[in-house]
Design a protein around this motif. Structure first.
Motif, PDB file in Angstrom:
ATOM      1  N   LEU A  82       0.861  -1.176   0.000  1.00 21.76           N
ATOM      2  CA  LEU A  82       0.000   0.000   0.000  1.00 21.76           C
ATOM      3  C   LEU A  82       0.903   1.234   0.000  1.00 21.76           C
ATOM      4  CD1 LEU A  82      -2.881   1.276   0.312  1.00 21.76           C
ATOM      5  CD2 LEU A  82      -2.495   1.218   2.785  1.00 21.76           C
ATOM      6  N   SER A  83       0.661   2.139  -0.940  1.00 23.49           N
ATOM      7  CA  SER A  83       1.518   3.328  -1.051  1.00 23.49           C
ATOM      8  C   SER A  83       1.060   4.424  -0.096  1.00 23.49           C
ATOM      9  CB  SER A  83       1.507   3.836  -2.492  1.00 23.49           C
ATOM     10  OG  SER A  83       0.274   4.490  -2.768  1.00 23.49           O
ATOM     11  N   GLU A  84       1.899   5.461   0.002  1.00 25.08           N
ATOM     12  CA  GLU A  84       1.588   6.579   0.884  1.00 25.08           C
ATOM     13  C   GLU A  84       0.323   7.304   0.449  1.00 25.08           C
ATOM     14  OE1 GLU A  84       5.103   8.870   0.660  1.00 25.08           O
ATOM     15  OE2 GLU A  84       6.206   7.678   2.159  1.00 25.08           O
ATOM     16  N   ARG A  85       0.059   7.305  -0.847  1.00 27.13           N
ATOM     17  CA  ARG A  85      -1.116   7.986  -1.371  1.00 27.13           C
ATOM     18  C   ARG A  85      -2.343   7.073  -1.418  1.00 27.13           C
ATOM     19  NH1 ARG A  85       1.096  11.749  -6.399  1.00 27.13           N
ATOM     20  NH2 ARG A  85       2.429  13.119  -5.130  1.00 27.13           N
ATOM     21  N   GLY A  86      -2.216   5.847  -0.908  1.00 28.57           N
ATOM     22  CA  GLY A  86      -3.368   4.961  -0.790  1.00 28.57           C
ATOM     23  C   GLY A  86      -3.629   4.069  -1.988  1.00 28.57           C
ATOM     24  N   TRP A  87      -2.601   3.774  -2.796  1.00 30.68           N
ATOM     25  CA  TRP A  87      -2.770   2.842  -3.920  1.00 30.68           C
ATOM     26  C   TRP A  87      -2.340   1.456  -3.456  1.00 30.68           C
ATOM     27  CZ3 TRP A  87      -4.106   3.978  -9.216  1.00 30.68           C
ATOM     28  CH2 TRP A  87      -4.501   5.295  -9.407  1.00 30.68           C
ATOM     29  N   ILE A  88      -3.202   0.470  -3.700  1.00 30.50           N
ATOM     30  CA  ILE A  88      -2.951  -0.889  -3.198  1.00 30.50           C
ATOM     31  C   ILE A  88      -2.890  -1.885  -4.343  1.00 30.50           C
ATOM     32  CG2 ILE A  88      -5.397  -1.496  -2.856  1.00 30.50           C
ATOM     33  CD1 ILE A  88      -4.521  -2.905  -0.236  1.00 30.50           C
ATOM     34  N   LYS A  96       3.888   5.644  -8.489  1.00 32.98           N
ATOM     35  CA  LYS A  96       3.753   6.856  -9.282  1.00 32.98           C
ATOM     36  C   LYS A  96       4.726   7.916  -8.757  1.00 32.98           C
ATOM     37  CE  LYS A  96      -1.060   6.369 -10.728  1.00 32.98           C
ATOM     38  NZ  LYS A  96      -2.380   7.032 -10.797  1.00 32.98           N
ATOM     39  N   GLU A  97       4.983   8.885  -9.609  1.00 31.76           N
ATOM     40  CA  GLU A  97       5.912   9.946  -9.228  1.00 31.76           C
ATOM     41  C   GLU A  97       5.370  10.683  -7.999  1.00 31.76           C
ATOM     42  OE1 GLU A  97       8.103  13.888 -11.141  1.00 31.76           O
ATOM     43  OE2 GLU A  97       6.803  12.619 -12.376  1.00 31.76           O
ATOM     44  N   GLY A  98       6.236  10.864  -7.028  1.00 34.90           N
ATOM     45  CA  GLY A  98       5.855  11.556  -5.811  1.00 34.90           C
ATOM     46  C   GLY A  98       5.222  10.653  -4.775  1.00 34.90           C
ATOM     47  N   ASP A  99       5.094   9.366  -5.093  1.00 36.15           N
ATOM     48  CA  ASP A  99       4.500   8.420  -4.144  1.00 36.15           C
ATOM     49  C   ASP A  99       5.576   7.489  -3.624  1.00 36.15           C
ATOM     50  OD1 ASP A  99       2.614   7.179  -2.626  1.00 36.15           O
ATOM     51  OD2 ASP A  99       1.444   6.341  -4.290  1.00 36.15           O
ATOM     52  N   GLY A 100       5.296   6.758  -2.562  1.00 36.49           N
ATOM     53  CA  GLY A 100       6.260   5.832  -1.990  1.00 36.49           C
ATOM     54  C   GLY A 100       5.566   4.788  -1.152  1.00 36.49           C
ATOM     55  N   PRO A 101       6.344   3.840  -0.585  1.00 34.59           N
ATOM     56  CA  PRO A 101       5.729   2.752   0.177  1.00 34.59           C
ATOM     57  C   PRO A 101       5.240   3.206   1.545  1.00 34.59           C
ATOM     58  CG  PRO A 101       8.104   2.585   0.253  1.00 34.59           C
ATOM     59  CD  PRO A 101       7.813   3.726  -0.676  1.00 34.59           C
ATOM     60  N   ALA A 102       4.137   2.621   1.960  1.00 38.45           N
ATOM     61  CA  ALA A 102       3.620   2.864   3.308  1.00 38.45           C
ATOM     62  C   ALA A 102       3.578   1.555   4.097  1.00 38.45           C
ATOM     63  CB  ALA A 102       2.232   3.490   3.246  1.00 38.45           C
ATOM     64  N   PHE A 103       2.984   0.504   3.500  1.00 39.63           N
ATOM     65  CA  PHE A 103       2.911  -0.808   4.145  1.00 39.63           C
ATOM     66  C   PHE A 103       3.202  -1.882   3.097  1.00 39.63           C
ATOM     67  CE2 PHE A 103      -0.096   2.031   6.235  1.00 39.63           C
ATOM     68  CZ  PHE A 103       0.318   1.954   7.553  1.00 39.63           C
ATOM     69  N   ALA A 104       3.964  -2.894   3.449  1.00 41.68           N
ATOM     70  CA  ALA A 104       4.262  -4.018   2.563  1.00 41.68           C
ATOM     71  C   ALA A 104       4.445  -5.273   3.418  1.00 41.68           C
ATOM     72  CB  ALA A 104       5.509  -3.747   1.728  1.00 41.68           C
ATOM     73  N   PHE A 105       3.835  -6.359   3.006  1.00 41.79           N
ATOM     74  CA  PHE A 105       3.936  -7.606   3.781  1.00 41.79           C
ATOM     75  C   PHE A 105       3.502  -8.777   2.916  1.00 41.79           C
ATOM     76  CE2 PHE A 105      -0.085  -5.476   4.642  1.00 41.79           C
ATOM     77  CZ  PHE A 105      -1.012  -6.456   4.334  1.00 41.79           C
ATOM     78  N   GLU A 153      -4.809   0.053  -7.499  1.00 42.08           N
ATOM     79  CA  GLU A 153      -6.005   0.895  -7.488  1.00 42.08           C
ATOM     80  C   GLU A 153      -6.089   1.619  -6.154  1.00 42.08           C
ATOM     81  OE1 GLU A 153      -9.423  -1.500  -8.192  1.00 42.08           O
ATOM     82  OE2 GLU A 153      -8.691  -2.290 -10.120  1.00 42.08           O
ATOM     83  N   PRO A 154      -6.815   2.746  -6.133  1.00 38.46           N
ATOM     84  CA  PRO A 154      -6.965   3.458  -4.861  1.00 38.46           C
ATOM     85  C   PRO A 154      -7.761   2.621  -3.864  1.00 38.46           C
ATOM     86  CG  PRO A 154      -7.519   4.865  -6.712  1.00 38.46           C
ATOM     87  CD  PRO A 154      -7.395   3.485  -7.258  1.00 38.46           C
ATOM     88  N   VAL A 155      -7.202   2.443  -2.679  1.00 37.75           N
ATOM     89  CA  VAL A 155      -7.893   1.630  -1.687  1.00 37.75           C
ATOM     90  C   VAL A 155      -9.166   2.314  -1.215  1.00 37.75           C
ATOM     91  CG1 VAL A 155      -6.723   2.572   0.337  1.00 37.75           C
ATOM     92  CG2 VAL A 155      -7.521   0.201   0.362  1.00 37.75           C
ATOM     93  N   ARG A 156      -9.208   3.642  -1.315  1.00 37.68           N
ATOM     94  CA  ARG A 156     -10.398   4.365  -0.867  1.00 37.68           C
ATOM     95  C   ARG A 156     -11.590   4.135  -1.796  1.00 37.68           C
ATOM     96  NH1 ARG A 156      -8.478   8.118   3.034  1.00 37.68           N
ATOM     97  NH2 ARG A 156      -6.204   8.337   2.917  1.00 37.68           N
ATOM     98  N   GLY A 176      -6.232   9.897   7.419  1.00 35.45           N
ATOM     99  CA  GLY A 176      -5.034   9.115   7.137  1.00 35.45           C
ATOM    100  C   GLY A 176      -5.200   7.652   7.484  1.00 35.45           C
ATOM    101  N   ILE A 177      -4.329   6.820   6.867  1.00 39.61           N
ATOM    102  CA  ILE A 177      -4.336   5.375   7.122  1.00 39.61           C
ATOM    103  C   ILE A 177      -3.254   5.065   8.139  1.00 39.61           C
ATOM    104  CG2 ILE A 177      -3.990   3.099   6.107  1.00 39.61           C
ATOM    105  CD1 ILE A 177      -5.047   4.263   3.453  1.00 39.61           C
TER     106      ILE A 177
END
Length: 750
Positions: A518-524, A542-551, A584-587, A597-598
């Motif tokens: 799941l990325s920082e911007r909420g793409w899963i 995507k540009e300007g995005d990064g990792p938030a959770f990975a498992f 895709e956006p998790v939201r 925020g997540i």
């Protein structure tokens, strides 16, 4: 200008349309109910079945005789007795011959009469039939004035109003039908059990429903199977005459070499077509709705044999069969509606006891009518024997009268005081009979008839004798259909079973490893397999995005997503978008506002517990099972106070006995886990007190093992502080500066 009212033409009845319609519809409804759709409680037959058997009887299609074309039978029925379509009559005849439709078939068919797969019978010009012994038993007594007769629809012939036999056909073979405003649906039962209950009712006509159930254990379907209802539910059904029975297929496990196994279906529920059943199971496999089932094969011949092959030998057979019982007709419900015509031709719903008692009452009526008929026959024969005796004693004079008199009949009547029938019988005797007409034989037969007449007269005058005779006759029929006979052996087992269990998710989804990110911007997205979490494919954003959770996870897992507002959302791991692209956006999958925020994304593990805490330092322990919610709106678990937000969601280590909390003021506190309550929802209690700032992170650990955290950089090394006694205090304390080297972001990591 108004016109004068005119009288209707002659022959036209002026009546309100609604009343005319209702009257005519009522006539139609009564005709359908009493003359087509509902069986009679006394013989269990509808008119079409009764007329079919009657026509076959007149054609002398006894079990000992040869078969005749069904076209001949159908022709006689529709021509003489039943003015309806030939196809409907033939369909009724076919069902009477199908061993999988009737528990005790009344017609013995030769040729293609259809099969349990659902194939239709051949046309009636190709098939042949005769009566079975059951039908003979059902019609026994028709020649003895046991029942009344009525004129056929055209007045040219006579047909019986019902059948008198001692076979309990209504409950033994069951019935189904749809009338106008009512219907009937009666399951078949075991004839021996019914006859045992009937014998009991002869002695105890006031016996209750419970007494009946000591003999009748439940339905006995021709296709076998297992009735899995509780005794209380079965008793309730029979007491009210309404309800239903859950019927399951009979199955067994066949073991193979190497530990492999297959489930084999040997009996299927009554009324289920085998072809459609196998098609439904195959569709489950093709649609992957039951992935633990790999294949289904039909190896049936005359006996049912459906082979179910599991996906692997480790599959739980009980789970597999529960899934099939839930999703296919391997478990079906047979509705009970014991709606029949009583002796007054009035439709009503009866209990099992009432229906059986009505049949027993009818059998006493039949017994008395047959006795009276036999007495009349004896009286007729005695009258003739007395005439024969007079002729024998006066043989020479009788011969002389016959030879010399022009009107010998009148002379004999006058001279010997004979009746008209006696004189006519003497005159109709053949000469060769005279040598056998001996006084001894006549008197022997006369004495025998006198004895029988006396016994029958006593029978009619004594209720006790009638009951004894009834029990004896019922016992003979019961022996013919006893449990030791091939036809009478019970086929359906009555054994209570629990309702089908909820099928575990693992049984519905093919278990495969996946890697979730799941990325920082909420793409899963989820990639197949357990790939390296730091690989280039996983770290593609995507540009300007990064990792938030990975498992790593499995497709059968449920994933928990926690928002800062304290709501938890559940995602199915099998429903995540694939790893190609950015996901895709998790939201879009849940109702989570973009401004919230997540906090966490993690797999929900069985009986795990979670440590949850808000930024104001309040928190608690919550069971994972209590935060799972299947709706898009999620489930409120933490209710942060105004100005606070959820910041900590961590699994609780099963062996953990302490909690560590750290604030953004860089103060750390350690206290026993037992001081933290377990709740399902709320704000919780104060973990750590702050004068300024807020809670940054919290975790659980084993105090004896110390507290570890990751060191900075890419070394991957961790540091452990084994002695935490300096930071140990009661819950709600302010804490003190963490050990040297503690991460500057005030996070425990992990």
């Amino acid at each position: 200008m108004a016109t004068d009212f005119q009288e209707p033409p002659i022959g036209v009845l002026d009546a309100p349309f609604d009343s005319a319609l209702s009257e005519r519809y009522l006539v139609y409804a009564l005709s359908t109910i009493t003359a087509r759709s509902l069986p009679d409680v006394r013989d269990g037959l509808k008119p079409v079945h009764r007329r079919l058997l009657w026509a076959m009887r007149l054609l002398r299609l006894d079990p000992s005789q040869g078969y005749k074309k069904c076209a001949r039978v159908v022709g006689d029925v529709i021509g003489k007795y039943h003015p309806h379509g030939d196809q409907s009559v033939y369909d009724a005849m076919v069902r009477l011959a199908q061993t999988f439709s009737l528990r005790y078939p009344l017609v013995d068919g030769q040729g293609n009469f259809g099969n349990i797969d659902g194939d239709n019978a051949a046309a009636y010009r190709y098939t042949e039939a005769r009566l079975t012994q059951v039908a003979i038993d059902l019609m026994d007594g028709l020649d003895e004035d046991a029942v009344g007769y009525r004129a056929t629809y055209n007045g040219e012939d006579q047909e019986p109003e019902l059948f008198p036999g001692l076979f309990p056909n209504l409950l033994a073979n069951g019935a189904s039908g749809i009338a106008v405003g009512m219907a009937t649906n009666i399951p078949p039962h075991n004839a021996a059990e019914l006859l045992n209950a009937a014998i009991m009712l002869v002695d105890r006509p006031d016996a209750d429903d419970a007494a009946i159930l000591t003999h009748v254990s439940g339905p006995d379907f021709p296709t076998g199977g297992i009735v899995v209802d509780s005794p209380a539910a079965i008793a309730e059904n029979y007491a009210t005459g309404r309800g239903g029975f859950r019927v399951r297929a009979r199955w067994e496990i066949e073991r193979e070499k190497g530990g492999a196994w297959t489930a084999v279906i040997t009996e299927i529920p009554y009324g289920v077509q085998k072809g459609k059943l196998i098609e439904a199971i195959a569709n489950l496999i093709n649609d992957k709705k039951l992935p633990i089932l790999a294949d289904v094969r039909d190896e049936s011949d005359e006996a049912i044999r459906i082979v179910l092959e599991p996906r692997s030998r480790t599959v739980d057979s009980g789970v597999l069969m529960d899934g099939l019982f839930r999703f296919t007709d391997l478990e079906s419900r047979f509705s009970l509606n014991l709606n029949v015509l009583d002796k007054d031709r009035t439709p009503r719903v009866m209990s099992l006891r009432e229906a059986l008692a009505a049949w027993v009452e009818h059998q006493f009526v039949v017994l008395r009518r047959r006795t009276e008929h036999r007495l009349a026959k004896i009286a007729d024969r005695v009258e003739l024997l007395d005439g024969y005796l007079i002729a024998f004693l006066n043989l020479d004079r009788v011969i002389a009268i016959i030879r010399t008199e022009d009107e010998p009949k009148q002379v004999m009547i006058a001279e010997f005081a004979l009746t008209d029938r006696q004189a006519e019988a003497i005159l109709n005797m053949r000469l060769r009979s005279l040598r056998r007409l001996e006084e001894f034989e006549i008197r022997t037969e006369r004495d025998k008839l006198d004895k029988e007449q006396a016994e029958l007269t006593l029978l009619l005058s004594s209720d006790a004798r009638q009951r004894t005779r009834m029990k004896r006759d019922l016992g003979k029929i019961r022996d013919r259909y006893g449990p030791e006979t091939l036809l009478g052996k019970r086929r359906t087992t009555v054994a209570e079973a629990a309702p089908t269990r909820d099928i575990p998710l693992e049984a519905m989804i093919e278990r495969e490893p996946i890697s979730v990110i799941l990325s920082e911007r909420g793409w899963i997205r989820a990639m197949k397999g357990h790939v390296e979490l730091s690989s280039a494919d996983m770290m593609k954003f995507k540009e300007g995005d990064g990792p938030a959770f990975a498992f790593h996870a499995q497709t059968t897992d449920k994933l928990l997503l926690a928002g800062e507002n304290g709501r938890f959302y559940t995602l199915g791991a099998d429903k995540l978008p694939g790893g190609r692209g950015f996901g895709e956006p998790v939201r879009a999958m849940i109702d989570l506002d973009g401004s919230v925020g997540i906090v966490a994304l993690l797999p929900a593990r069985g009986n795990d517990k979670l440590l949850v805490a808000a930024s104001d330092g309040r928190g608690f322990i919550v069971p994972t099972a209590d935060v799972i919610g299947e709706t898009r709106k999620g489930k409120t678990v933490v209710t942060p106070r105004i100005g606070a937000k959820l910041v900590v969601v961590r699994p609780v280590d099963a062996a953990a006995d302490y909690v560590a909390a750290v604030g953004d003021n860089r103060k750390m506190l350690v206290f026993p886990l037992s001081e933290l309550p377990e709740m399902t929802r709320g704000q919780g209690v104060q973990l750590q007190r702050f004068r300024e700032g807020a809670l940054s992170d919290a975790t659980t650990f084993v105090f004896a093992e110390g507290l570890s955290w990751a060191m900075g950089g890419d070394s991957g090394r961790t540091r452990t502080e084994p002695d935490l006694s300096l930071w140990r205090a009661a819950r709600g304390a302010a804490g003190r500066t963490p050990p040297t080297g503690f991460p500057r972001d005030n996070r425990f990591g992990g």
